[in-house]
Design a protein around this motif. Structure first.
Motif, PDB file in Angstrom:
ATOM      1  N   THR A   1      -6.601   2.981   5.957  1.00 21.42           N
ATOM      2  CA  THR A   1      -5.516   2.738   5.192  1.00 21.42           C
ATOM      3  C   THR A   1      -4.159   3.760   5.493  1.00 21.42           C
ATOM      4  O   THR A   1      -3.174   3.399   5.399  1.00 21.42           O
TER       5      THR A   1
ATOM      6  N   VAL B   1      -6.012  -0.524  -6.244  1.00 23.69           N
ATOM      7  CA  VAL B   1      -6.693  -1.069  -5.201  1.00 23.69           C
ATOM      8  C   VAL B   1      -7.969  -0.235  -5.249  1.00 23.69           C
ATOM      9  O   VAL B   1      -8.106   0.947  -4.963  1.00 23.69           O
TER      10      VAL B   1
ATOM     11  N   ILE C   1      -5.103   4.074  -4.545  1.00 21.58           N
ATOM     12  CA  ILE C   1      -6.205   3.381  -3.884  1.00 21.58           C
ATOM     13  C   ILE C   1      -7.100   4.477  -4.033  1.00 21.58           C
ATOM     14  O   ILE C   1      -7.120   5.652  -3.684  1.00 21.58           O
TER      15      ILE C   1
ATOM     16  N   LEU D   1       0.842  -1.263  -0.073  1.00 23.37           N
ATOM     17  CA  LEU D   1       0.093  -0.066  -0.022  1.00 23.37           C
ATOM     18  C   LEU D   1       1.022   1.308   0.107  1.00 23.37           C
ATOM     19  O   LEU D   1       0.334   2.190  -0.574  1.00 23.37           O
TER      20      LEU D   1
END
Length: 532
Positions: free
Chosen positions: A359, A448, A345, A338
């Motif tokens: 996140t 993502v 994302i 990530l």
């Protein structure tokens, strides 16, 4: 809260001692096993007190240290009521208590216990130090623990009861006022018509006048909360959507509405929210509190709009699991993270921001800074409902401030219907700034997609005038894929928002990436197997 009627002869107390005796017989002494007896006792009396026991929920102190109490007791607004720590019989509870408090564990109302002993701390002071092999002492600990309540929380619950009664009344008065001004005030009529057209263009071409009026009412009733609770006095100036709505409100208040005077009836509620929120040091708890305030307000005031968009809120443990799972999949399947540059994302249905905030917490500080401030940002999200959009904006900006000790406006949040972004055309998305964000997002490659999509197959009452809208591009995409290959007899269900969310996300990531969505067993076992 009234003192609970607990007696040594009551069944839950007897059950507790029977379980402890059985653990002794089996030779089990580890706190991870024996704590179950006290946990069961707490759960029983929580139910009697309209409280909930949350086990091993992680929090972060003001010093950003991670703590995980064995139990946290919360009320219906997720306000912390008390805490519990379990220890072994061999542990010195006083030593263990000092260790916990040094680590940042709260001491306002906490029980630290072993099968033989219990300490009760309240307001930072030791109140009880008792041998709980004696049932009467166990009862004293439980009664003292559940009798505790902070003054501001008591005042909060009183204010909430009044607020629930006032909201419909004030909402109706504002709706009448807005309607009157729309008919009789040319200046306001012009401002409202322009605003309505902006909403129809960027949110829903079928959006009714009543829905737009409700947006103005929601803003009027909640704007102070966002400014004060999040300590962001410039919110209505900084937020690109709130700023536009304030322009319409300014026209409304030119000659008809004194905002401060009109909202004076809600002063106790606003004050109670501000005082209660200020006592919560862990921002995740503050988020939970404010999200619950929002949900209870919104569900009581905008049920039809919530139904139209299939709004469902995600428990925090599920959010935690999904973010961790995405990170695991990125590492094991793509040798990425990530935190990596280029791993864009998006949460296309962000709600109040839980997935993006979680996140952000998963990222190291350098990566967070880079992904948050990139142009376009590598953390993006969309929301189509006004109040959750506001809360998400504030939650995300506050999380960045907490991590970096500086305020930077969040440029990754769009006020837009996500499915509308699939259309291959340019249009004004509410404001020029918002339009620019949407266009940048459309040009970004996503790796993502994470979140909780809307659930809504159809409307209960066709006369409600809040039927789900149609989307040319998304409907064509589903027709050419899922519907074409489906063997289902009710193919119309393939066009519900949840299926659209899956189709949109898979189209968005292209050849590779990760889509992590909430779903349920009936979807996995039924619709997917039979229809897709």
């Amino acid at each position: 809260m009234p003192i609970l009627n607990i007696k040594p002869t009551h069944k839950p107390i007897k059950t507790y001692y029977a379980e402890i005796k059985e653990y002794e017989r089996l030779g089990e002494q580890n706190e991870g096993i024996v704590r179950a007896a006290f946990q069961g006792l707490l759960q029983h009396y929580c139910r009697q007190s309209n409280l909930t026991l949350l086990c091993e929920k992680t929090h972060y102190t003001q010093e950003k240290r991670r703590i995980t109490p064995d139990g946290e007791i919360v009320d219906t607004f997720k306000l912390p009521y008390g805490y519990w720590e379990a220890k072994d019989t061999q542990d010195d509870l006083h030593v263990e208590a000092n260790k916990k408090f040094a680590a940042g564990y709260p001491s306002k109302n906490i029980v630290i216990q072993s099968p033989t002993h219990a300490l009760l701390y309240q307001r930072g002071e030791l109140q009880l130090d008792l041998d709980i092999t004696e049932p009467r002492n166990l009862v004293r600990v439980l009664q003292g623990f559940f009798a505790y309540q902070e003054e501001n929380i008591a005042a909060w619950h009183t204010a909430v009861a009044e607020f629930r009664d006032r909201v419909p009344e004030l909402g109706e008065e504002l709706a009448t006022l807005i309607e009157t001004e729309r008919q009789n005030n040319p200046h306001f009529q012009e401002a409202f018509t322009r605003f309505h057209q902006q909403c129809r263009t960027s949110i829903n071409p079928n959006l009714s006048v009543a829905a737009v009026e409700e947006m103005l009412i929601q803003h009027l009733l909640t704007e102070r909360i966002f400014r004060t609770v999040f300590d962001n006095p410039d919110f209505t100036r900084r937020n690109i959507i709130a700023r536009e709505i304030e322009t319409v409100i300014d026209v409304l208040t030119e000659r008809t509405l004194n905002r401060s005077e009109f909202l004076r009836l809600l002063e106790p509620f606003y004050t109670a929210i501000e005082q209660t929120s200020s006592t919560i040091t862990d921002f995740s708890q503050k988020q939970g509190f404010l999200n619950t305030v929002y949900e209870q307000f919104f569900q009581g005031f905008s049920v039809k709009i919530a139904d139209t968009y299939g709004i469902v809120y995600t428990p925090q443990p599920i959010v935690d699991f999904m973010v961790k799972s995405v990170e695991h999949i990125l590492r094991t399947e793509f040798n990425r993270s990530l935190s990596d540059t280029g791993v864009n994302i998006i949460d296309p249905f962000v709600g109040t921001g839980n997935f993006i905030v979680r996140t952000m917490q998963e990222l190291d500080p350098i990566s967070l800074e880079r992904k948050y401030t990139a142009d376009p940002p590598e953390l993006q999200c969309n929301e189509v409902m006004l109040l959750p959009y506001y809360i998400a904006n504030l939650n995300i900006e506050h999380e960045f401030y907490t991590a970096t000790n500086r305020y930077v406006p969040y440029e990754g949040l769009c006020f837009v219907d996500t499915f509308e972004t699939a259309e291959d055309r340019q249009m004004l998305m509410f404001t020029p700034d918002n339009t620019a964000r949407v266009e940048k997002q459309k040009e970004s490659e996503m790796f993502v997609v994470i979140g909780n999509p809307p659930y809504n197959v159809g409307q209960v009452n066709e006369n409600d005038n809040n039927k789900n809208r149609e989307y040319e591009t998304m409907d064509t995409s589903i027709k050419d894929t899922y519907a074409k290959d489906s063997k289902a007899t009710l193919r119309s269900q393939l066009y519900d928002p949840y299926i659209k969310a899956i189709r949109w996300s898979l189209d968005r990531i292209g050849e590779e990436g990760v889509v992590a969505f909430i779903t349920n067993n009936s979807f996995i076992e039924g619709k997917v197997r039979q229809s897709m």
